[in-house]
Each structure stands twice: as structure tokens, then as C-alpha cells.
Design a protein around this motif. Structure first.
Motif, short mmCIF file in Angstrom:
data_model
loop_
_atom_site.label_atom_id
_atom_site.label_comp_id
_atom_site.label_asym_id
_atom_site.label_seq_id
_atom_site.Cartn_x
_atom_site.Cartn_y
_atom_site.Cartn_z
N ILE A 219 0.85 -1.22 0.00
CA ILE A 219 0.00 0.00 0.00
C ILE A 219 0.87 1.25 0.00
CG2 ILE A 219 -1.64 1.31 1.36
CD1 ILE A 219 -2.83 -1.36 2.29
N PHE A 220 1.90 1.22 0.83
CA PHE A 220 2.82 2.36 0.85
C PHE A 220 3.51 2.54 -0.50
CE2 PHE A 220 3.62 2.38 5.73
CZ PHE A 220 2.36 2.94 5.89
N GLN A 221 3.85 1.45 -1.15
CA GLN A 221 4.49 1.51 -2.45
C GLN A 221 3.55 2.14 -3.49
OE1 GLN A 221 7.61 0.84 -3.14
NE2 GLN A 221 7.39 1.32 -5.34
N LYS A 222 2.28 1.75 -3.44
CA LYS A 222 1.29 2.33 -4.37
C LYS A 222 1.09 3.81 -4.11
CE LYS A 222 -1.24 -2.02 -5.06
NZ LYS A 222 -2.52 -2.72 -4.84
N LEU A 223 1.05 4.16 -2.83
CA LEU A 223 0.92 5.58 -2.50
C LEU A 223 2.14 6.37 -2.98
CD1 LEU A 223 -0.59 5.39 1.10
CD2 LEU A 223 -1.73 6.23 -0.96
N GLN A 224 3.31 5.77 -2.82
CA GLN A 224 4.53 6.43 -3.28
C GLN A 224 4.52 6.61 -4.80
OE1 GLN A 224 8.11 4.45 -2.06
NE2 GLN A 224 9.45 5.84 -3.17
N GLU A 225 4.13 5.56 -5.51
CA GLU A 225 4.06 5.65 -6.97
C GLU A 225 3.01 6.68 -7.40
OE1 GLU A 225 3.23 1.73 -8.20
OE2 GLU A 225 5.26 0.96 -7.82
N MET A 226 1.89 6.68 -6.70
CA MET A 226 0.84 7.67 -7.00
C MET A 226 1.38 9.09 -6.81
SD MET A 226 -2.74 8.32 -4.98
CE MET A 226 -1.84 9.14 -3.66
N GLU A 227 2.11 9.31 -5.73
CA GLU A 227 2.65 10.63 -5.44
C GLU A 227 3.70 11.02 -6.48
OE1 GLU A 227 2.89 14.17 -3.11
OE2 GLU A 227 1.42 12.58 -3.44
N GLU A 228 4.52 10.05 -6.90
CA GLU A 228 5.53 10.35 -7.91
C GLU A 228 4.88 10.69 -9.25
OE1 GLU A 228 7.98 6.92 -7.92
OE2 GLU A 228 9.07 7.46 -6.08
N ARG A 229 3.80 9.98 -9.60
CA ARG A 229 3.09 10.30 -10.84
C ARG A 229 2.47 11.69 -10.77
NH1 ARG A 229 1.17 5.01 -10.30
NH2 ARG A 229 -0.87 5.80 -9.64
N ARG A 230 1.96 12.04 -9.59
CA ARG A 230 1.38 13.38 -9.43
C ARG A 230 2.45 14.46 -9.64
NH1 ARG A 230 1.55 17.29 -5.91
NH2 ARG A 230 2.87 16.09 -4.49
N ILE A 231 3.60 14.25 -9.02
CA ILE A 231 4.68 15.25 -9.16
C ILE A 231 5.15 15.32 -10.61
CG2 ILE A 231 7.02 15.82 -8.44
CD1 ILE A 231 6.36 14.43 -5.75
N GLU A 232 5.26 14.16 -11.24
CA GLU A 232 5.69 14.13 -12.65
C GLU A 232 4.66 14.84 -13.54
OE1 GLU A 232 6.98 10.90 -16.11
OE2 GLU A 232 6.15 10.24 -14.19
N ARG A 233 3.38 14.63 -13.24
CA ARG A 233 2.33 15.26 -14.03
C ARG A 233 2.38 16.79 -13.89
NH1 ARG A 233 -1.99 12.72 -16.34
NH2 ARG A 233 -2.95 14.13 -17.85
N VAL A 234 2.64 17.25 -12.70
CA VAL A 234 2.77 18.69 -12.49
C VAL A 234 3.95 19.24 -13.30
CG1 VAL A 234 3.29 20.47 -10.79
CG2 VAL A 234 1.66 18.68 -10.23
N GLY A 235 5.06 18.49 -13.30
CA GLY A 235 6.23 18.91 -14.07
C GLY A 235 5.92 18.99 -15.56
N VAL A 236 5.20 17.97 -16.08
CA VAL A 236 4.82 17.98 -17.50
C VAL A 236 3.92 19.18 -17.80
CG1 VAL A 236 3.53 16.73 -19.26
CG2 VAL A 236 5.09 15.49 -17.77
N SER A 237 3.00 19.48 -16.90
CA SER A 237 2.11 20.62 -17.11
C SER A 237 2.89 21.93 -17.12
CB SER A 237 1.04 20.66 -16.00
OG SER A 237 0.24 19.51 -16.03
N MET A 238 3.87 22.05 -16.24
CA MET A 238 4.68 23.27 -16.23
C MET A 238 5.49 23.41 -17.51
SD MET A 238 6.05 23.46 -12.30
CE MET A 238 4.92 23.75 -10.94
N LYS A 239 5.97 22.28 -18.02
CA LYS A 239 6.71 22.32 -19.28
C LYS A 239 5.78 22.70 -20.44
CE LYS A 239 9.74 19.53 -22.20
NZ LYS A 239 10.38 18.21 -22.39
N THR A 240 4.58 22.11 -20.43
CA THR A 240 3.59 22.46 -21.45
C THR A 240 3.24 23.94 -21.38
OG1 THR A 240 2.67 20.23 -21.31
CG2 THR A 240 1.31 21.91 -22.37
N TYR A 241 3.17 24.46 -20.15
CA TYR A 241 2.86 25.88 -19.95
C TYR A 241 3.87 26.77 -20.68
CZ TYR A 241 2.12 30.23 -17.33
OH TYR A 241 1.89 31.53 -16.97
N ALA A 242 5.14 26.38 -20.60
CA ALA A 242 6.17 27.16 -21.29
C ALA A 242 6.11 26.93 -22.80
CB ALA A 242 7.55 26.79 -20.75
#
Length: 590
Positions: A219-242
Motif C-alpha cells: 500500500i505504501f508503495q502504491k501511495l509512493q508511486e501515486m505521489e511520484e506520478r502526481r509530481i511528474e504530471r505537475v512537471g509535465v504541465s509546467m513544461k507544457t505551460y512554457a
């Protein structure tokens, strides 16, 4: 006991970690929502900015049929117009930015947030379920342990009781046997409790091991992966923004290059030549002013030389009130023609008048060509109808053909009229005579039987709008004599004519559209001032305010003259006859 305390401690720590993770993941979701809101507000700003830029560009676009449209012949004005067009395209790129931000970031993050919240909820639900299960097993283990302990104590007490009974000689053998069986039964119960406790302990240990080493880490591993995907998605959005901004930079650069090119296309010398070409008058420079000596009994003349520019524009008109307009050099004469001016553009300098007349002729020729093209098309259509009656009635085209023929004839007469004026300006015809004057029959008969006493005495008075009225010869000569006296000679005044005095009022019985020069439009029931009564030709001169005055048909108004005014009976002409007269005047003027 130590093992139990350790288990409880782990459970408490695990619960605390779940609470911390729940807070952290919730904070991550709120961060994504906050970033999405930021992008949305940026998109709204871009839309608002683009709208303001478009409105600005539209606001400064030249208006049709206005002075700004005429100024577009200058390179600086055309450059400014190009800049406005490029600015409009520039605003479009900001709209593209807003659209891409909405479609590529805001919409995608909104959908991802829905998925993220559902996934987070599922993981924490599994974690709480595993915690509840291990807590349930722990409770079962504790219960079996307490039961085993109680049964062991009961077995010890039963064994002690049996031993006391067996050592007591006063107790019967039957009682001893009963105590022995009771002790054996308690020992059996304790043994069963021990077995049950052992089974629960084994099961709990297995479940606990799986809980801490398999379920919770997963469960902790899934939560960690979920959090990493969230952070990665934010990074992609910021790159798209530029990238969204970077994609429009080439087009924005082209817009700016267009503005620069427009600025570089400005040619000051060309514009200045255009100004000279537009405003050169064609007047000859004035001649030298003659020296006038002063002597007893002599009066200094107050006129400019015969070759002056004012004379080239026409002699000064007499004032209706008895004064005279001061002769001024033409550059200082105010243009009192606030509207479009006379039809022949006689209020303009020669060169400008020539250009206006030529432009008018070109426009009319275009209209003639358009009418002729339409007439040819209708003629062909009529021929088709004559050959194929089922397609239409040939007679239905005749009224339109007749109307077009009349329009063409009318336009051709207009062309001839303007060509005559143009030829006059260009010197192909004799110098232009005075404009057509409105004269009554009585006045014409008087002129036929008499000659002009003095060429400098004006027999006609010109109204401010260009129309003419007549005056008695003797009265005019007196006015001219008065006008020539020194006390009426105020030099360098504003050049405006004195307004005629009001001799009464009138009320419009019918509405009248004053399209021709010298007339004024009135509406039914309107009250006006009378400044000149009907002299027998069916026209009365009226005034609306200080600047608007002109002639209206006498039969269209009801006149109320002041009691101290000498009344000349107007011509009694019926309304139909007046309209016929007006139609004939209109045709003559055309």
C-alpha cells in the motif's frame, strides 16, 4: 507481554504514518488544484488582454467616409493602419495561448485530479481494512490467551482441592473420586484452551508478518508511486505551460517584423509631396499693391489690388444690412461652408475644385457603366424570354429597362454638367458667370426695360447659403453708397455677414425636404423666423437659428408678419402648382 506491547506500539506507529501520509497526499492534490487554478486565471487574463487589444485596434481603425480614411493616402497613416492590423493578429496569438492552456493543461489536470482522488481513496481504504483485520486478530488472540490463563487457574484449584480431599481420612471415597474427576476435567479444559491459544497465536503471527511485510509495504508503495506520478504530471504541465508560449513566438515575431516593416515604409518626402498635391490651390500670386497718396477731398481706397488673391476668388459680396464684406487675402478667409458645399465645388480653390470635379465625373461614369451592364443583362434575359416564353414574360422586363434608360440618361446629363464645370476650370471654356439667381417675374420685367446704372452696385443679394434674392435698384444703390463710407470700414474683422433682421414668424403647414442649394428642410408644425417675405416668386426666406436659414415654398408655411412691417402680398399659388414649380426648378438645376 513484551511481544504484545511491541505489537501495540507498531500498530500505533503505523496508524500515525497513515495519518501523515493522508495529510501529505491531500496536500499534493490541493497543490495540483492550485496550479490548475493558476493556469485558468492566466488563460482568462490572456483572453481579456486579447479582447482589449482587438478593441484597441478596432477603435483606431479609420472610419468610413471620414477624414481619417482620406488620410490613408499618406505613408505614415498607412503604416499605422498596418500596425493596427498586425496588432490584431498579435491579439489572435494570445487567444491561441488561452485556448492551448485550457485544452492541454486545465482540462487534462481536471481529469487527472478526478482519477488521483479515486486512486488515493482506494489505497487508504485498503490500508484501513488491513489495520482493522490485524486489530481483530489481535483481539481474538488476547481473548484466547485470557481464557487459557483462566482455565489453567481453574485446573490448579481443582487439583489442589482433589489433593486435600484425598489426604483427608474423614472424606468418603466417593467424594474423593468426584474431586479427582473434577480436577481431570479442568485440566482437559485448560489443555483445550492452550491448544486454541496456540492456534490463534500462530495465525496472528502469520497475519502480522504478512501485514507488516507484504500488505502495508504494498500500500505504501502504491501511495509512493501515486505521489511520484502526481509530481511528474505537475512537471509535465509546467513544461507544457512554457511550450504553449514558445509555440506562438514565431508568429508574434512575424507580427513585430510587420510592424517594423510598416514603420520603415514611412516616406516623409512622399507625404509632404502628397500634402502639396492635395492642397495646392492653383491661384496666381497677388500683384503689387499700388501706392495711394492722400490729399484734401480724397478718400483712401480700402480694397486690395486687382490682381490680389481675393479678387481671384470673386469680389466681396455686399452685406444685406447695408455694410460690406471686407476684402481679405484668400488664405485668411474663413470657410463658412460647414457642409458639403455647392454642387460645382466653387467654394474650393481651382486645383482642388478640378480634382473634386474629376473624381465626381469618374464616379458617375462608373455608375453609368454599372447601369449599362445591368441593362445589357436584362436585354439578354428579355431575348431569352422571347425565344422561350415558358421561362418568363418578356413584358415583365420592360419597366425595369425603361427605368434603367432613364437613370442612364440622367447620369449622362450629370456627367455633361460636371464636364462643363471641369472645362471651365481647366480654361477650355470662358470664365464662369455668376451662379443662377432666383428672380421673380416682376424683377425680370424691370431688368428688361432698364440698364444697370453702376456695375459696382449689386442688383442681387447673395444669401449665406449661395442662393440669390433681388432688391430694388434704388435701394441697392443707397446701400452701396452707405457701404462705401469710411465709418463702416472695419478692417480685419471676422469676415462673417450680418444676419438679416427678423420681420415675423411662420409655422410649417407641410413638411418640406430642401435638397437643393439655398433651400432649408422643415417639418410639419415647426416654428421659424421670417427674414424675407415672398416677392412674387412663391418663396419665403426663413431662419431656424443663427446659422441655419434658407428658402421654403410660401404655400408650405403660414406667415405671421409683425404689425410694423410693410406687407407685400405673396403670390397665391396652390400646393399642386407649387410642387410643379419646385419640380421644374429641380429639373433646371440638374
Amino acid at each position: 507481554m513484551e511481544s504484545g506491547r511491541a505489537t501495540l506500539l507498531k500498530e500505533q506507529q503505523l496508524k500515525d504514518q497513515f495519518d501523515n501520509l493522508e495529510k501529505h497526499t491531500q496536500s499534493g492534490i490541493e497543490f495540483v488544484e492550485r496550479y490548475s487554478k493558476f493556469v485558468k486565471e492566466r488563460s482568462e487574463i490572456e483572453i481579456s488582454y486579447a479582447k482589449q487589444i482587438r478593441n484597441l485596434s478596432k477603435k483606431y481603425q479609420p472610419k468610413k467616409n471620414s477624414r481619417e480614411e482620406e488620410e490613408n493616402k499618406y505613408t505614415s497613416c498607412r503604416a499605422f493602419l498596418s500596425t493596427l492590423n498586425e496588432l490584431n493578429d498579435y491579439a489572435g496569438q494570445h487567444e491561441v495561448i488561452a485556448e492551448n492552456l485550457t485544452s492541454q493543461i486545465i482540462t487534462e489536470l481536471s481529469r487527472y485530479l478526478t482519477e488521483l482522488k479515486a486512486e488515493r481513496k482506494s489505497h487508504f481504504h485498503d490500508g484501513r481494512k488491513a489495520q482493522q483485520q490485524i486489530e481483530s486478530l489481535w483481539k481474538q488472540l488476547e481473548s484466547s490467551k485470557r481464557r487459557f490463563e483462566r482455565d489453567c487457574k481453574e485446573a490448579d484449584r481443582a487439583q489442589q482441592y482433589f489433593e486435600r480431599m484425598d489426604a483427608d481420612i474423614n472424606v468418603t471415597k466417593a467424594d474423593v473420586e468426584k474431586a479427582r474427576q473434577q480436577a481431570q476435567m479442568r485440566h482437559q479444559i485448560a489443555a483445550d484452551s492452550k491448544t486454541e491459544y496456540s492456534n490463534y497465536l500462530t495465525k496472528f503471527n502469520q497475519e502480522q508478518n504478512e501485514h507488516y511485510y507484504t500488505l502495508i509495504p504494498n500500500i505504501f508503495q502504491k501511495l509512493q508511486e501515486m505521489e511520484e506520478r502526481r509530481i511528474e504530471r505537475v512537471g509535465v504541465s509546467m513544461k507544457t505551460y512554457a511550450e504553449v508560449d514558445r509555440e506562438v513566438l514565431p508568429i508574434v515575431g512575424k507580427c513585430l517584423d510587420g510592424m517594423t516593416k510598416a514603420a520603415e515604409s514611412i516616406e516623409p518626402k512622399t507625404d509632404s509631396k502628397q500634402v502639396v498635391e492635395s492642397y495646392k490651390s492653383g491661384f496666381e500670386p497677388p500683384g503689387d499693391v499700388e501706392f495711394e497718396d492722400y490729399g484734401p477731398g480724397q478718400t483712401m481706397k480700402r480694397t486690395v489690388s486687382e490682381t490680389s488673391l481675393s479678387n481671384s476668388r470673386g469680389e466681396a459680396k455686399e452685406r444685406p444690412g447695408g455694410g460690406k464684406s471686407k476684402g481679405k487675402l484668400w488664405p485668411f478667409i474663413k470657410n463658412k461652408n460647414k457642409g458639403s458645399g455647392p454642387e460645382d465645388f466653387s467654394h474650393l480653390p481651382p486645383e482642388q475644385r478640378r480634382k473634386k470635379l474629376q473624381a465626381k465625373i469618374d464616379d458617375i461614369n462608373k455608375d453609368i457603366q454599372k447601369e449599362m451592364d445591368q441593362k445589357d443583362a436584362l436585354t439578354k434575359m428579355k431575348g431569352v424570354y422571347e425565344k422561350n416564353p415558358q421561362m418568363g414574360d418578356p413584358a415583365s422586363v420592360d419597366p425595369r429597362l425603361v427605368e434603367m434608360a432613364m437613370n442612364i440618361e440622367k447620369l449622362q446629363s450629370e456627367v455633361q454638367k460636371f464636364e462643363g464645370w471641369l472645362a471651365e476650370v481647366e480654361g477650355r471654356l470662358p470664365s464662369r458667370s455668376d451662379p443662377p439667381r432666383r428672380q421673380s417675374g416682376l424683377y425680370e420685367s424691370q431688368n428688361s426695360n432698364s440698364t444697370m446704372v453702376d456695375n459696382n452696385c449689386a442688383q442681387d443679394r447673395e444669401s449665406p447659403d449661395g442662393s440669390y434674392t433681388e432688391e430694388q435698384s434704388s435701394e441697392t444703390q443707397v446701400k452701396v453708397a452707405i457701404a462705401n463710407t469710411p465709418e463702416f470700414d472695419d478692417e480685419f474683422d471676422d469676415g462673417d455677414e450680418e444676419t438679416l433682421p427678423t420681420i415675423g414668424t411662420c409655422k410649417a403647414v407641410y413638411s418640406f425636404e430642401g435638397h437643393n442649394e439655398g433651400t432649408i428642410s422643415v417639418t410639419e408644425g415647426e416654428l421659424l423666423f421670417v427674414i424675407e417675405q415672398d416677392k412674387g416668386d412663391g418663396w419665403t426666406r426663413v431662419r431656424r437659428n443663427e446659422e441655419e436659414e434658407g428658402y421654403v415654398p410660401t404655400s408650405y408655411v403660414e406667415v405671421f408678419l409683425e404689425t410694423n412691417t410693410k406687407v407685400t402680398p405673396p403670390a397665391q399659388i396652390s400646393l399642386p402648382e407649387e410642387k410643379k414649380m419646385w419640380d421644374s426648378k429641380t429639373s433646371a438645376s440638374e
